[in-house]
Design an enzyme around this catalytic site. Structure first.
Site, short mmCIF file in Angstrom:
data_model
loop_
_atom_site.label_atom_id
_atom_site.label_comp_id
_atom_site.label_asym_id
_atom_site.label_seq_id
_atom_site.Cartn_x
_atom_site.Cartn_y
_atom_site.Cartn_z
CE1 TYR A 1 -3.94 2.18 0.71
CE2 TYR A 1 -2.72 2.99 2.64
CZ TYR A 1 -3.81 3.09 1.77
OH TYR A 1 -4.73 4.09 1.95
CE LYS B 1 -3.70 5.39 -0.97
NZ LYS B 1 -4.75 6.16 -1.64
N1 NAP Z 1 -10.52 4.94 5.19
C1 NAP Z 1 -9.33 5.21 5.62
O1 NAP Z 1 -8.98 4.98 6.80
C2 NAP Z 1 -8.31 5.86 4.69
C3 NAP Z 1 -7.16 6.41 5.26
C4 NAP Z 1 -6.22 6.99 4.42
C5 NAP Z 1 -6.44 7.04 3.06
N2 NAP Z 1 -7.57 6.48 2.54
C6 NAP Z 1 -7.73 6.55 1.08
O2 NAP Z 1 -8.93 7.23 0.80
C7 NAP Z 1 -9.47 6.77 -0.44
C8 NAP Z 1 -10.92 6.42 -0.25
O3 NAP Z 1 -10.99 5.35 0.66
P1 NAP Z 1 -12.31 5.01 1.49
O4 NAP Z 1 -11.88 4.69 2.85
O5 NAP Z 1 -13.32 6.05 1.22
O6 NAP Z 1 -12.68 3.61 0.78
P2 NAP Z 1 -14.08 2.94 0.43
O7 NAP Z 1 -15.18 3.44 1.28
O8 NAP Z 1 -13.78 1.48 0.40
O9 NAP Z 1 -14.34 3.45 -1.05
C9 NAP Z 1 -13.48 3.10 -2.10
C10 NAP Z 1 -14.10 3.57 -3.39
O10 NAP Z 1 -13.18 3.30 -4.45
C11 NAP Z 1 -13.88 2.57 -5.46
N3 NAP Z 1 -12.91 1.72 -6.14
C12 NAP Z 1 -12.11 0.77 -5.62
N4 NAP Z 1 -11.38 0.20 -6.57
C13 NAP Z 1 -11.70 0.83 -7.74
C14 NAP Z 1 -11.30 0.69 -9.09
N5 NAP Z 1 -10.37 -0.22 -9.47
N6 NAP Z 1 -11.85 1.51 -10.03
C15 NAP Z 1 -12.77 2.43 -9.68
N7 NAP Z 1 -13.20 2.60 -8.41
C16 NAP Z 1 -12.67 1.81 -7.47
C17 NAP Z 1 -14.94 1.78 -4.70
O11 NAP Z 1 -16.04 1.36 -5.50
P3 NAP Z 1 -16.05 -0.07 -6.26
O12 NAP Z 1 -15.49 -1.07 -5.31
O13 NAP Z 1 -17.47 -0.27 -6.63
O14 NAP Z 1 -15.17 0.11 -7.46
C18 NAP Z 1 -15.40 2.85 -3.72
O15 NAP Z 1 -16.27 3.75 -4.35
C19 NAP Z 1 -8.58 5.61 -0.88
O16 NAP Z 1 -7.65 6.05 -1.84
C20 NAP Z 1 -7.88 5.21 0.40
O17 NAP Z 1 -6.64 4.58 0.17
C21 NAP Z 1 -8.52 5.90 3.32
#
Ligand code: NAP
Length: 273
Positions: free
Chosen positions: A157, A161
């Site tokens: 990961y 990133k």
């Molecule tokens: N949550 C945390 O603690 C956290 C912390 C730091 C950074 N982040 C980052 O924030 C971002 C959003 O994360 P989140 O926590 O909101 O995750 P989430 O709720 O799991 O949402 C992820 C989104 O990305 C879409 N997605 C995944 N793979 C994809 C692909 N190959 N093509 C198009 N869409 C795709 C998913 O929809 P589908 O599966 O339907 O495609 C979903 O809409 C990510 O980049 C993550 O690494 C999250």
């Protein structure tokens, strides 16, 4: 920044941080286009935006795997044909596959690079010449604290990133003279489906360290920080005071961060946070 009547393309817009940003932008009058793979989840999100929005707002959804450059380019073209070249591109699509480095297979490395890093690159590169020609636009890349500190348990990961961070740094410098603004977001642990999966699979050492030191935020709080950062034309967006202090601390510690990480991991292995 006035979001009214702006066209926003949000990858990962059907869930978590992306969906929270979509709701806020839609509430501020933007035309919001959500991009993700699962059509059913996209439709649920779209219905919500349409029910809350004004009749003049033209929201939409596009089923697309951003890891595929052709699908990503087609998504940009579809939005452009329907409502115009995006003014705002938020790259929030992402996956996390944590684990001890010796247990991660090459697919985990490849897939996270393809989605978390190249997914953003594919969308941006497809829109870039249009944005530069027009001389305006706002690109927001959602990174992670794993993009500025090598966190135990996140080898694959972190690679994706850190790559996104490097690309965004260069993009910022190159696009500034063209009037296209770039931002990078470092969310802390945020209460989304991704975090639920992350918590089930991450090594116990990092779970104990994060559990002790990191306060989980809501996606709504992260989305508010993103919009505020965009309005202030910030490049680095660190949602919450804790994240901001952590970001600056890691920068200030420089190489001292490594023995500190080793100390925290050793403590965590003894069962202490
Ligand atoms: N949550 C945390 O603690 C956290 C912390 C730091 C950074 N982040 C980052 O924030 C971002 C959003 O994360 P989140 O926590 O909101 O995750 P989430 O709720 O799991 O949402 C992820 C989104 O990305 C879409 N997605 C995944 N793979 C994809 C692909 N190959 N093509 C198009 N869409 C795709 C998913 O929809 P589908 O599966 O339907 O495609 C979903 O809409 C990510 O980049 C993550 O690494 C999250």
């Amino acid at each position: 920044m006035d979001f009214h009547d702006r066209v926003a393309l949000i990858t990962g817009g059907s869930s978590g941080i992306g969906l929270a940003v979509a709701r806020l932008l839609a509430a501020r009058g933007a035309h919001v286009w959500l991009v993700a793979r699962d059509v059913a989840r996209l439709q649920v999100a779209l219905s919500e935006l349409q029910a809350a929005g004004a009749p003049t707002q033209q929201h939409g959804i596009i089923a697309c795997d951003v890891a595929d450059p052709e699908q990503a380019a087609a998504a940009v073209q579809q939005v452009t044909a329907a409502v115009g070249l995006p003014d705002i591109i938020v790259n929030s699509a992402g996956i996390v596959l944590p684990g001890y480095v010796e247990k991660l297979d090459l697919t985990a490395f490849r897939r996270q690079i393809e989605v978390n890093y190249l997914g953003a690159v594919h969308v941006i590169q497809a829109a870039l010449s249009g944005l530069i020609r027009r001389g305006s636009g706002h690109i927001v890349n959602v990174c992670s604290a794993a993009g500025f500190i090598g966190m135990f348990g996140y080898a694959a990961y972190a690679g994706s990133k850190f790559a996104l961070r490097g690309y965004s740094d260069v993009l910022r410098a190159e696009l500034k003279p063209a009037g296209v603004h770039v931002a990078i977001v470092f969310p802390p642990d945020t209460d989304t489906p991704q975090l639920a999966y992350d918590k089930q699979t991450r090594p116990v050492e990092i779970d104990r360290i994060i559990g002790k030191w990191v306060k989980v935020q809501t996606p709504e709080a992260v989305a508010r920080a993103i919009l505020e950062g965009m309005e202030r034309k910030r490049y680095i967006i660190t949602p919450g005071l804790d994240t901001t202090l952590f970001y600056w601390l890691i920068g200030a510690l420089g190489p001292l961060q490594y023995p500190i990480m080793d100390y925290l991991v050793a403590r965590a292995r003894r069962g202490r946070a």
